[in-house]
Scaffold this motif. Sequence first.
Motif, PDB file in Angstrom:
ATOM      1  N   HIS A  33      44.778  46.036  54.733  1.00 45.07           N
ATOM      2  CA  HIS A  33      45.516  44.982  54.048  1.00 45.07           C
ATOM      3  C   HIS A  33      44.689  44.557  52.839  1.00 45.07           C
ATOM      4  N   ILE A  34      45.222  43.645  52.060  1.00 39.85           N
ATOM      5  CA  ILE A  34      44.517  43.127  50.885  1.00 39.85           C
ATOM      6  C   ILE A  34      44.133  41.687  51.182  1.00 39.85           C
ATOM      7  N   ALA A  35      42.830  41.414  51.199  1.00 42.42           N
ATOM      8  CA  ALA A  35      42.351  40.055  51.448  1.00 42.42           C
ATOM      9  C   ALA A  35      42.262  39.306  50.115  1.00 42.42           C
ATOM     10  N   LEU A  36      42.599  38.027  50.151  1.00 39.62           N
ATOM     11  CA  LEU A  36      42.619  37.201  48.940  1.00 39.62           C
ATOM     12  C   LEU A  36      41.980  35.854  49.236  1.00 39.62           C
ATOM     13  N   ILE A  37      41.105  35.411  48.331  1.00 36.91           N
ATOM     14  CA  ILE A  37      40.546  34.054  48.428  1.00 36.91           C
ATOM     15  C   ILE A  37      40.686  33.358  47.082  1.00 36.91           C
ATOM     16  N   ASP A  38      40.733  32.034  47.129  1.00 39.57           N
ATOM     17  CA  ASP A  38      40.770  31.214  45.918  1.00 39.57           C
ATOM     18  C   ASP A  38      39.426  30.517  45.748  1.00 39.57           C
ATOM     19  N   LEU A  39      38.805  30.752  44.620  1.00 41.75           N
ATOM     20  CA  LEU A  39      37.558  30.070  44.266  1.00 41.75           C
ATOM     21  C   LEU A  39      37.878  29.232  43.032  1.00 41.75           C
ATOM     22  N   ASP A  40      38.282  28.003  43.271  1.00 39.57           N
ATOM     23  CA  ASP A  40      38.852  27.201  42.191  1.00 39.57           C
ATOM     24  C   ASP A  40      38.165  25.851  42.021  1.00 39.57           C
ATOM     25  N   ILE A  67      40.234  40.349  46.886  1.00 41.03           N
ATOM     26  CA  ILE A  67      40.517  39.788  45.562  1.00 41.03           C
ATOM     27  C   ILE A  67      40.050  38.341  45.540  1.00 41.03           C
ATOM     28  N   ILE A  68      39.211  38.008  44.565  1.00 39.44           N
ATOM     29  CA  ILE A  68      38.763  36.631  44.366  1.00 39.44           C
ATOM     30  C   ILE A  68      39.526  36.069  43.174  1.00 39.44           C
ATOM     31  N   ARG A  69      40.435  35.141  43.438  1.00 40.03           N
ATOM     32  CA  ARG A  69      41.176  34.497  42.347  1.00 40.03           C
ATOM     33  C   ARG A  69      40.316  33.336  41.857  1.00 40.03           C
ATOM     34  N   LEU A  70      39.813  33.470  40.631  1.00 37.30           N
ATOM     35  CA  LEU A  70      38.752  32.591  40.137  1.00 37.30           C
ATOM     36  C   LEU A  70      39.261  31.627  39.073  1.00 37.30           C
ATOM     37  N   ASN A  71      38.858  30.388  39.210  1.00 40.47           N
ATOM     38  CA  ASN A  71      39.121  29.362  38.190  1.00 40.47           C
ATOM     39  C   ASN A  71      38.023  28.322  38.336  1.00 40.47           C
ATOM     40  N   THR A  72      36.974  28.418  37.522  1.00 39.15           N
ATOM     41  CA  THR A  72      35.829  27.539  37.692  1.00 39.15           C
ATOM     42  C   THR A  72      35.269  27.083  36.353  1.00 39.15           C
ATOM     43  N   PRO A  73      34.802  25.846  36.286  1.00 35.12           N
ATOM     44  CA  PRO A  73      34.145  25.362  35.067  1.00 35.12           C
ATOM     45  C   PRO A  73      32.674  25.735  35.008  1.00 35.12           C
ATOM     46  N   GLY A  74      32.162  26.353  36.065  1.00 34.08           N
ATOM     47  CA  GLY A  74      30.745  26.717  36.115  1.00 34.08           C
ATOM     48  C   GLY A  74      30.102  26.133  37.349  1.00 34.08           C
ATOM     49  N   GLY A  75      28.782  26.042  37.320  1.00 34.87           N
ATOM     50  CA  GLY A  75      28.098  25.480  38.479  1.00 34.87           C
ATOM     51  C   GLY A  75      26.628  25.813  38.489  1.00 34.87           C
ATOM     52  N   LEU A  76      26.057  25.861  39.674  1.00 39.99           N
ATOM     53  CA  LEU A  76      24.619  26.037  39.844  1.00 39.99           C
ATOM     54  C   LEU A  76      24.238  27.507  39.773  1.00 39.99           C
ATOM     55  N   LEU A  77      23.134  27.779  39.068  1.00 43.03           N
ATOM     56  CA  LEU A  77      22.713  29.169  38.863  1.00 43.03           C
ATOM     57  C   LEU A  77      22.266  29.826  40.171  1.00 43.03           C
ATOM     58  N   ASP A  78      21.580  29.074  41.027  1.00 40.03           N
ATOM     59  CA  ASP A  78      21.122  29.653  42.296  1.00 40.03           C
ATOM     60  C   ASP A  78      22.305  30.097  43.158  1.00 40.03           C
ATOM     61  N   VAL A  98      40.678  36.245  37.144  1.00 42.09           N
ATOM     62  CA  VAL A  98      40.687  34.908  36.558  1.00 42.09           C
ATOM     63  C   VAL A  98      42.141  34.496  36.378  1.00 42.09           C
ATOM     64  N   ALA A  99      42.597  33.594  37.190  1.00 39.47           N
ATOM     65  CA  ALA A  99      44.020  33.212  37.219  1.00 39.47           C
ATOM     66  C   ALA A  99      44.129  31.855  37.895  1.00 39.47           C
ATOM     67  N   PRO A 100      45.273  31.178  37.738  1.00 41.24           N
ATOM     68  CA  PRO A 100      46.495  31.550  36.997  1.00 41.24           C
ATOM     69  C   PRO A 100      46.335  31.303  35.507  1.00 41.24           C
ATOM     70  N   GLU A 101      47.448  31.337  34.785  1.00 43.32           N
ATOM     71  CA  GLU A 101      47.380  31.066  33.355  1.00 43.32           C
ATOM     72  C   GLU A 101      46.785  29.688  33.108  1.00 43.32           C
ATOM     73  N   SER A 102      45.983  29.609  32.053  1.00 46.29           N
ATOM     74  CA  SER A 102      45.214  28.415  31.658  1.00 46.29           C
ATOM     75  C   SER A 102      43.927  28.261  32.466  1.00 46.29           C
ATOM     76  N   ALA A 103      43.650  29.159  33.414  1.00 48.86           N
ATOM     77  CA  ALA A 103      42.391  29.119  34.160  1.00 48.86           C
ATOM     78  C   ALA A 103      41.252  29.595  33.271  1.00 48.86           C
ATOM     79  N   HIS A 104      40.025  29.366  33.718  1.00 47.51           N
ATOM     80  CA  HIS A 104      38.875  29.834  32.963  1.00 47.51           C
ATOM     81  C   HIS A 104      37.742  30.201  33.911  1.00 47.51           C
ATOM     82  N   ALA A 105      36.937  31.155  33.461  1.00 49.15           N
ATOM     83  CA  ALA A 105      35.728  31.560  34.177  1.00 49.15           C
ATOM     84  C   ALA A 105      34.556  31.190  33.282  1.00 49.15           C
ATOM     85  N   ALA A 106      34.275  29.896  33.192  1.00 51.00           N
ATOM     86  CA  ALA A 106      33.237  29.407  32.302  1.00 51.00           C
ATOM     87  C   ALA A 106      31.879  29.473  32.981  1.00 51.00           C
ATOM     88  N   SER A 107      30.845  29.620  32.165  1.00 46.43           N
ATOM     89  CA  SER A 107      29.460  29.539  32.633  1.00 46.43           C
ATOM     90  C   SER A 107      29.221  30.467  33.832  1.00 46.43           C
TER      91      SER A 107
END
Length: 400
Positions: A33-40, A67-78, A98-107
């Motif tokens: 199957h296809i596994a999916l997580i949201d990291l938002d 699949i990692i659906r990503l939408n994050t402003p950034g965070g801790l380097l460690d 990087v989704a949905p529309e208007s999402a961002h993978a910053a920093s």
Amino acid sequence: MIRRVLVVIAVIIGLGGGLISYGFNAAMAFGPHIALIDLDDAIHPSSARFVKRAILQAIDDEASVLIIRLNTPGGLLDSTREIVEATLNSPIPIVVFVAPESAHAASAGTFITAAAHIAAMAPVTSIGAATPVSIGGEIPDKLERKISQDAAAFLREIAKERGRNAESLEATVFEGISYTSSEALEENIIDFVADDVPNLIHLIDGMTVELRSGSVILELEGLEVLEIERTALEIFLSFLADPNLALVLVSFGLIAILIEWVIPGLWGPGILGVISLSLGLVALGELPVNWIGVVLMLFAVFLFYLEIQAAGIGIFGVSGVIAFLVGGFLLVGGITPPAIPQPNDAPSFRVNPYLLVSITGGIGAAIIFLVKDLAKARILASKDLGSTAPLVGQVASTIT
């Protein structure tokens, strides 16, 4: 009454433990199957644990890809390094979308996306702005150059491992550049631009992915997409990963315990104080905490206790307020007031100074009120209350 309170607490802990241990997990199928997580949200220790657990669960559930659906402003380097390490060494293919529309993978999101076996973005999304910033808001020039060089070297290694454009990725660190999805595709930062998850699956179906163990061909046609959700504990820890909430919990816990210590037998402040302080320490465990700040806050409470015992001196109370204020400033970040959050800003892992001043002012006012009340009581106790001799030592009649 005490036994009843303890029984209620035990029941709550037992039920809470059962609730926390329950995963609320939809991905329980054993088979392809296809596994999916949201990291938002912001990247912090709880995020890293969630991604690593999801990889292990996807393996156990025999998922063909994660699949990692990503939408994050950034965070801790460690925490970012932990996620990147888990991704690079994953025994199953990992796709960062990087989704949905208007999402961002910053920093931090730039590093995570670049480390994926397959990187994709939805239209109207962005990636980049990976220049390291301190929690305090400012870094000395020499230290800033060293940190930026280290981050850029890390990103170059990721790009080399995944065959991505190292120069364009480096520019996100040294120049703070961000790319749209179409620009990122043109610069060879990502592999695909997809409208949604079904479109992404269609695009990557049949691709060959290089894992540590060898090549794997993605055969995804007709496979069901099952989401791995956060457990109740992971949701709770993510909620606690807020420096302002941590400050409130620790402050309330310390003062409540102080009240119970000064006026024993109330039980309520002591119980609530222990619970609040425990949650506060858990929250601090999710943040880049400066434990010197915690020590100063503990010392401040000790000074408040001395002021209550020696009411009227004042030096202990004033010193306690100063120690509490400095400890709060050092607890997580600097003293610069945080800017109004913007959609593309990195998260602020700093205590809001206005909140800290408000809490400290409230504690100081309470201590002043208590000290004045105690001083008045001691004056009354030392006076002659209607007889020629002090009250202590006189003979009295018991009523009951």
